[in-house]
Scaffold this motif. Sequence first.
Motif, PDB file in Angstrom:
ATOM      1  N   ASP A   1       4.284   9.220  -7.880  1.00 42.39           N
ATOM      2  CA  ASP A   1       5.818   8.383  -7.722  1.00 42.39           C
ATOM      3  C   ASP A   1       6.410   7.960  -9.445  1.00 42.39           C
ATOM      4  N   GLY A   2       7.754   7.759  -9.464  1.00 44.18           N
ATOM      5  CA  GLY A   2       8.271   8.031 -10.703  1.00 44.18           C
ATOM      6  C   GLY A   2       8.328   6.337 -11.724  1.00 44.18           C
ATOM      7  N   HIS A   3       7.757   4.791 -10.972  1.00 44.13           N
ATOM      8  CA  HIS A   3       6.678   4.508 -11.346  1.00 44.13           C
ATOM      9  C   HIS A   3       5.965   4.608 -12.497  1.00 44.13           C
ATOM     10  N   TRP A   4       6.482   3.084 -13.435  1.00 47.75           N
ATOM     11  CA  TRP A   4       5.337   3.164 -14.599  1.00 47.75           C
ATOM     12  C   TRP A   4       3.461   3.290 -14.179  1.00 47.75           C
ATOM     13  N   SER A   5       2.585   4.137 -14.564  1.00 48.92           N
ATOM     14  CA  SER A   5       1.169   3.229 -14.031  1.00 48.92           C
ATOM     15  C   SER A   5       0.987   1.941 -15.157  1.00 48.92           C
ATOM     16  N   GLU A   6      -0.257   2.136 -15.318  1.00 46.24           N
ATOM     17  CA  GLU A   6      -0.865   0.699 -16.227  1.00 46.24           C
ATOM     18  C   GLU A   6      -0.375   0.810 -17.841  1.00 46.24           C
ATOM     19  N   LYS A   7      -0.803   2.514 -17.522  1.00 45.54           N
ATOM     20  CA  LYS A   7      -0.748   2.673 -19.277  1.00 45.54           C
ATOM     21  C   LYS A   7       0.304   3.086 -19.123  1.00 45.54           C
ATOM     22  N   GLY A   8       1.835   3.103 -18.882  1.00 42.09           N
ATOM     23  CA  GLY A   8       3.159   3.175 -18.987  1.00 42.09           C
ATOM     24  C   GLY A   8       4.129   1.685 -19.441  1.00 42.09           C
ATOM     25  N   ASN A   9       3.036   0.534 -18.662  1.00 40.75           N
ATOM     26  CA  ASN A   9       3.441  -0.708 -18.912  1.00 40.75           C
ATOM     27  C   ASN A   9       3.058  -0.889 -20.153  1.00 40.75           C
ATOM     28  N   GLU A  10       1.931  -0.830 -20.554  1.00 41.33           N
ATOM     29  CA  GLU A  10       1.195  -0.916 -21.738  1.00 41.33           C
ATOM     30  C   GLU A  10       1.912  -0.418 -22.946  1.00 41.33           C
ATOM     31  N   PHE A  11       2.756   0.681 -22.774  1.00 43.85           N
ATOM     32  CA  PHE A  11       3.651   1.512 -24.243  1.00 43.85           C
ATOM     33  C   PHE A  11       4.733   0.752 -23.732  1.00 43.85           C
ATOM     34  N   VAL A  12       5.649  -0.040 -22.647  1.00 47.42           N
ATOM     35  CA  VAL A  12       6.521  -0.600 -22.688  1.00 47.42           C
ATOM     36  C   VAL A  12       6.726  -1.874 -22.732  1.00 47.42           C
ATOM     37  N   ALA A  13       5.281  -2.228 -22.909  1.00 48.61           N
ATOM     38  CA  ALA A  13       5.196  -3.945 -23.485  1.00 48.61           C
ATOM     39  C   ALA A  13       4.951  -4.139 -24.580  1.00 48.61           C
ATOM     40  N   GLU A  14       4.496  -2.686 -25.668  1.00 51.14           N
ATOM     41  CA  GLU A  14       4.679  -2.616 -27.004  1.00 51.14           C
ATOM     42  C   GLU A  14       6.054  -2.154 -27.640  1.00 51.14           C
ATOM     43  N   VAL A  15       6.554  -2.033 -26.962  1.00 48.35           N
ATOM     44  CA  VAL A  15       7.629  -1.164 -27.727  1.00 48.35           C
ATOM     45  C   VAL A  15       9.004  -2.836 -27.803  1.00 48.35           C
TER      46      VAL A  15
ATOM     47  N   ILE B   1       1.488  -2.066  -8.796  1.00 51.26           N
ATOM     48  CA  ILE B   1       0.485  -2.347 -10.242  1.00 51.26           C
ATOM     49  C   ILE B   1       0.465  -4.039 -10.104  1.00 51.26           C
ATOM     50  N   ASP B   2      -0.990  -4.517 -10.720  1.00 53.25           N
ATOM     51  CA  ASP B   2      -1.421  -5.332  -9.750  1.00 53.25           C
ATOM     52  C   ASP B   2      -0.763  -6.466 -11.366  1.00 53.25           C
ATOM     53  N   LYS B   3      -0.446  -7.698 -11.036  1.00 48.35           N
ATOM     54  CA  LYS B   3       0.448  -8.548 -11.515  1.00 48.35           C
ATOM     55  C   LYS B   3       0.000  -8.665 -13.027  1.00 48.35           C
ATOM     56  N   GLU B   4      -1.319  -8.618 -13.479  1.00 51.82           N
ATOM     57  CA  GLU B   4      -1.409  -9.019 -14.620  1.00 51.82           C
ATOM     58  C   GLU B   4      -1.547  -7.939 -15.814  1.00 51.82           C
TER      59      GLU B   4
ATOM     60  N   PHE C   1       3.459   7.031 -15.890  1.00 51.78           N
ATOM     61  CA  PHE C   1       4.038   6.950 -14.786  1.00 51.78           C
ATOM     62  C   PHE C   1       2.807   6.946 -13.408  1.00 51.78           C
ATOM     63  N   LEU C   2       3.172   6.773 -12.133  1.00 50.63           N
ATOM     64  CA  LEU C   2       2.015   6.637 -11.190  1.00 50.63           C
ATOM     65  C   LEU C   2       2.156   8.475 -10.909  1.00 50.63           C
ATOM     66  N   PRO C   3       1.163   8.908 -10.419  1.00 49.02           N
ATOM     67  CA  PRO C   3       0.581  10.451 -10.192  1.00 49.02           C
ATOM     68  C   PRO C   3       1.308  10.650  -8.880  1.00 49.02           C
TER      69      PRO C   3
ATOM     70  N   ILE D   1       1.115  -1.102   0.058  1.00 51.36           N
ATOM     71  CA  ILE D   1      -0.049  -0.058   0.311  1.00 51.36           C
ATOM     72  C   ILE D   1       1.023   1.373   0.073  1.00 51.36           C
ATOM     73  N   GLY D   2       0.884   2.405  -1.341  1.00 53.10           N
ATOM     74  CA  GLY D   2       0.995   3.383  -1.048  1.00 53.10           C
ATOM     75  C   GLY D   2       0.791   4.789  -0.950  1.00 53.10           C
ATOM     76  N   PRO D   3       1.103   5.806  -1.385  1.00 53.69           N
ATOM     77  CA  PRO D   3       0.097   6.971  -1.708  1.00 53.69           C
ATOM     78  C   PRO D   3      -0.686   6.930  -2.302  1.00 53.69           C
ATOM     79  N   CYS D   4      -0.454   5.981  -3.731  1.00 50.27           N
ATOM     80  CA  CYS D   4      -1.505   6.432  -5.595  1.00 50.27           C
ATOM     81  C   CYS D   4      -1.552   5.012  -5.770  1.00 50.27           C
ATOM     82  N   TRP D   5      -1.571   3.855  -4.770  1.00 50.77           N
ATOM     83  CA  TRP D   5      -1.506   1.862  -5.047  1.00 50.77           C
ATOM     84  C   TRP D   5      -1.669   1.809  -3.877  1.00 50.77           C
TER      85      TRP D   5
END
Length: 391
Positions: A367-381, A115-118, A363-365, A73-77
């Motif tokens: 934090d500097g880690h990827w958000s769900e959208k960020g993970n999707e983008f990196v996966a595509e690249v 981020i959720d595992k899936e 990125f998470l609002p 549990i964090g500030p926005c997750w």
Amino acid sequence: MSMASHFLKKLKFVFIQVIVLVIILELFSFVAIRWFHFGLPPKVYSTQFLPFFVDNDKTFGVWHYADTTTRHIGPCWNVEYQFNSYGARDDERQKVSDKKRIVFLGDSFIEGYGIDKEKRVSDLMEKNMNMECLNFGVSGSFGTTQMRLLYESKAKEFSHNAVVLSFFPFNDFLDDNYEFGKSFFYTQRRYRPYLVKDSTKDYQLVYHVDALEKSQAYPDSIPKRTAKDLLNDIYYSNRGIVGKTGALINNFTYTGAMAEFIVNRMKFTQSGTEQTYKSDVFSQKNTDAMDLFCHNVNKIKEMAGNKPVIVLLIPHPLDLMEYKKTGKSLLRDDLNKFGKSANIHVVDLLDAFAKLENPGEYFLPCDGHWSEKGNEFVAEVLQKKIQELNL
């Protein structure tokens, strides 16, 4: 009825209302925390969630509890983590498989911080490419020296066709820095491996805490606070009566625990703006740190044999801000030169993220880690690079 009796009756009524309100708030907070995981339980309860990383591996230090479930549990997750029989945040995998497989090595970005595992890069790619993606990512200050040792001692035992490792210069150089590790409060009493050059300029493996059991993050070293311990801490603290009362409420009631969580989240989101901090790690040359990084990646390449090794270059949002101002990156250029000379494939996320219209959304609002959208983008690249390699 006398005035005194009337006053006592009114006082009793107000007192009952206050008690009812306190009970309602406590029940509401209990449900919010225990059922909806809005914050952590009060410290007095020993059934709090396990830490999601601990120093429990004699080779590379920080890893996870095997066969466990916990919550981060964090500030926005607010995310549940599940670890398999060998301690990875991943599905259960057989060591030998006839399917094409990719081994992912890395830190919190690969592990899926917040981020959720899936919804992580590795899981998204496994779903999209019909290829198993074995996730060996771990948080807790995890540099390339540890990635190399994890691959050597654990990950390479699983059949695979390629290796992907993350490179986050924002902190990876420091994670591999022995002198910094000895002085930084977060790592100075941690069991962590470092490569240090001896008098002959050869790298030697050293641990600045000489036994796993001496680590401040060793499972048995993590303090288990009893109600008596908490009361003693509060009583003998330097706080005044108001501070001690607040600590008592926060540590022993769900209402206090939830209030503390809300206040901390508000403080976090209000502190630190883009104008307050900057990162210049990409714009500077750090020859010693880069040499050590290249040494570890070369070792992974040697162990991988003919399997492709892909380095995923990860920027922090602050790195993107600096890069957009100058359009230059000495570190990225050095990494690309190394990749060409060593037959290492580099996926440049610095340039990829910089081309996006609103990179902050990736990125998470808080934090500097990827958000769900960020993970999707990196996966595509990354998926495009894997397809080019035609595994």
